[in-house]
Design a protein around this motif. Sequence first.
Motif, PDB file in Angstrom:
ATOM      1  N   SER A   9      33.973  36.365 -78.269  1.00 19.63           N
ATOM      2  CA  SER A   9      34.281  36.205 -79.699  1.00 19.63           C
ATOM      3  C   SER A   9      35.737  36.570 -79.983  1.00 19.63           C
ATOM      4  CB  SER A   9      33.325  37.020 -80.569  1.00 19.63           C
ATOM      5  OG  SER A   9      33.478  38.395 -80.342  1.00 19.63           O
ATOM      6  N   LEU A  10      36.259  37.578 -79.314  1.00 18.48           N
ATOM      7  CA  LEU A  10      37.676  37.933 -79.500  1.00 18.48           C
ATOM      8  C   LEU A  10      38.579  36.804 -79.005  1.00 18.48           C
ATOM      9  CD1 LEU A  10      37.727  41.692 -78.406  1.00 18.48           C
ATOM     10  CD2 LEU A  10      38.106  40.800 -80.711  1.00 18.48           C
ATOM     11  N   MET A  11      38.229  36.229 -77.875  1.00 11.53           N
ATOM     12  CA  MET A  11      39.043  35.141 -77.323  1.00 11.53           C
ATOM     13  C   MET A  11      39.010  33.917 -78.248  1.00 11.53           C
ATOM     14  SD  MET A  11      38.212  35.514 -73.250  1.00 11.53           S
ATOM     15  CE  MET A  11      39.305  34.186 -72.762  1.00 11.53           C
ATOM     16  N   LYS A  12      37.832  33.576 -78.746  1.00 13.95           N
ATOM     17  CA  LYS A  12      37.718  32.433 -79.663  1.00 13.95           C
ATOM     18  C   LYS A  12      38.510  32.677 -80.945  1.00 13.95           C
ATOM     19  CE  LYS A  12      33.248  30.841 -77.989  1.00 13.95           C
ATOM     20  NZ  LYS A  12      31.797  30.756 -78.232  1.00 13.95           N
ATOM     21  N   LYS A  13      38.436  33.897 -81.437  1.00 13.22           N
ATOM     22  CA  LYS A  13      39.159  34.240 -82.664  1.00 13.22           C
ATOM     23  C   LYS A  13      40.664  34.083 -82.455  1.00 13.22           C
ATOM     24  CE  LYS A  13      39.306  37.741 -86.264  1.00 13.22           C
ATOM     25  NZ  LYS A  13      38.706  38.995 -86.746  1.00 13.22           N
ATOM     26  N   LEU A  14      41.167  34.592 -81.332  1.00 11.80           N
ATOM     27  CA  LEU A  14      42.599  34.476 -81.042  1.00 11.80           C
ATOM     28  C   LEU A  14      43.006  33.014 -80.922  1.00 11.80           C
ATOM     29  CD1 LEU A  14      45.321  35.774 -80.411  1.00 11.80           C
ATOM     30  CD2 LEU A  14      44.583  36.037 -78.043  1.00 11.80           C
ATOM     31  N   ASP A  15      42.215  32.220 -80.237  1.00  9.94           N
ATOM     32  CA  ASP A  15      42.536  30.797 -80.079  1.00  9.94           C
ATOM     33  C   ASP A  15      42.520  30.070 -81.432  1.00  9.94           C
ATOM     34  OD1 ASP A  15      42.939  30.975 -77.332  1.00  9.94           O
ATOM     35  OD2 ASP A  15      40.859  30.470 -76.858  1.00  9.94           O
ATOM     36  N   ARG A  16      41.553  30.413 -82.287  1.00  7.63           N
ATOM     37  CA  ARG A  16      41.481  29.791 -83.624  1.00  7.63           C
ATOM     38  C   ARG A  16      42.730  30.090 -84.452  1.00  7.63           C
ATOM     39  NH1 ARG A  16      36.090  31.527 -83.751  1.00  7.63           N
ATOM     40  NH2 ARG A  16      36.655  33.240 -85.120  1.00  7.63           N
ATOM     41  N   LYS A 138      45.138  43.267 -80.317  1.00 10.80           N
ATOM     42  CA  LYS A 138      46.566  43.372 -80.661  1.00 10.80           C
ATOM     43  C   LYS A 138      47.164  41.989 -80.889  1.00 10.80           C
ATOM     44  CE  LYS A 138      50.809  44.842 -78.359  1.00 10.80           C
ATOM     45  NZ  LYS A 138      51.323  45.437 -77.128  1.00 10.80           N
ATOM     46  N   ASP A 139      46.819  41.056 -80.009  1.00  9.25           N
ATOM     47  CA  ASP A 139      47.344  39.697 -80.155  1.00  9.25           C
ATOM     48  C   ASP A 139      46.736  38.985 -81.361  1.00  9.25           C
ATOM     49  OD1 ASP A 139      49.066  40.072 -78.050  1.00  9.25           O
ATOM     50  OD2 ASP A 139      47.802  39.053 -76.576  1.00  9.25           O
ATOM     51  N   ILE A 140      45.505  39.287 -81.697  1.00  9.35           N
ATOM     52  CA  ILE A 140      44.877  38.743 -82.905  1.00  9.35           C
ATOM     53  C   ILE A 140      45.643  39.236 -84.130  1.00  9.35           C
ATOM     54  CG2 ILE A 140      42.813  38.921 -84.386  1.00  9.35           C
ATOM     55  CD1 ILE A 140      41.156  38.775 -81.753  1.00  9.35           C
ATOM     56  N   GLN A 141      45.973  40.521 -84.153  1.00 10.09           N
ATOM     57  CA  GLN A 141      46.729  41.068 -85.279  1.00 10.09           C
ATOM     58  C   GLN A 141      48.116  40.441 -85.400  1.00 10.09           C
ATOM     59  OE1 GLN A 141      46.550  45.290 -84.510  1.00 10.09           O
ATOM     60  NE2 GLN A 141      44.663  45.532 -85.727  1.00 10.09           N
ATOM     61  N   LYS A 142      48.757  40.180 -84.253  1.00 10.04           N
ATOM     62  CA  LYS A 142      50.074  39.526 -84.271  1.00 10.04           C
ATOM     63  C   LYS A 142      50.002  38.149 -84.919  1.00 10.04           C
ATOM     64  CE  LYS A 142      52.188  41.489 -80.111  1.00 10.04           C
ATOM     65  NZ  LYS A 142      52.611  41.176 -78.744  1.00 10.04           N
ATOM     66  N   MET A 143      48.844  37.511 -84.758  1.00 11.05           N
ATOM     67  CA  MET A 143      48.657  36.166 -85.305  1.00 11.05           C
ATOM     68  C   MET A 143      48.188  36.206 -86.762  1.00 11.05           C
ATOM     69  SD  MET A 143      49.595  34.317 -82.759  1.00 11.05           S
ATOM     70  CE  MET A 143      49.255  32.739 -83.477  1.00 11.05           C
ATOM     71  N   GLY A 144      48.084  37.410 -87.322  1.00 11.07           N
ATOM     72  CA  GLY A 144      47.701  37.539 -88.721  1.00 11.07           C
ATOM     73  C   GLY A 144      46.210  37.729 -88.948  1.00 11.07           C
ATOM     74  N   GLY A 145      45.469  37.896 -87.882  1.00  8.16           N
ATOM     75  CA  GLY A 145      44.025  38.128 -88.013  1.00  8.16           C
ATOM     76  C   GLY A 145      43.736  39.614 -88.084  1.00  8.16           C
ATOM     77  N   SER A 146      42.488  39.920 -88.291  1.00  9.16           N
ATOM     78  CA  SER A 146      42.123  41.345 -88.349  1.00  9.16           C
ATOM     79  C   SER A 146      40.908  41.616 -87.494  1.00  9.16           C
ATOM     80  CB  SER A 146      41.830  41.780 -89.769  1.00  9.16           C
ATOM     81  OG  SER A 146      40.867  40.943 -90.360  1.00  9.16           O
TER      82      SER A 146
END
Length: 146
Positions: A9-16, A138-146
């Motif tokens: 789920s973390l990987m999918k979120k980052l890719d999205r 961390k990378d999700i946060q960089k992309m503006g996600g939470s």
Amino acid sequence: MSQIKGLNSLMKKLDRLGGDSHKSLKVGIKQANKMVQGEAKGLAPTGDSGLLKNSIKEKVEEKNGIITGKVSTNLHYAPYVEFGTGQRGEGSPSPPKSPENLNYRQDWAGMDAQPFLYPALKNNKGKVLDIVKEQLKKDIQKMGGS
């Protein structure tokens, strides 16, 4: 091989979000490898002037889409140190015995196991998983996600 709960789920979120989960996963595994490598070096006996300790390397490999972190040594005698030799090695309360045939000769007292690789991973298993998850977060946060 360990599965990390919630990893997909973390990987999918980052890719999205437009990130690269594959790259992030590699970075996290590399960081975790470095930690395990450091502990293995700290646990390695230093009777050989540090040759064994300095031979412990880490690398991240990808094969058929599967990313794997490895911490290892290529010294020919390293398995004998890790698993012991002779009667004493066979009787050592060491990591699981080597999948290689180390031939614990019964006519030789040998030496006790002095594990350094197995305990380095076992002692840090939870931390390894956390490091990988944290890198993705961390990378999700960089992309503006939470």
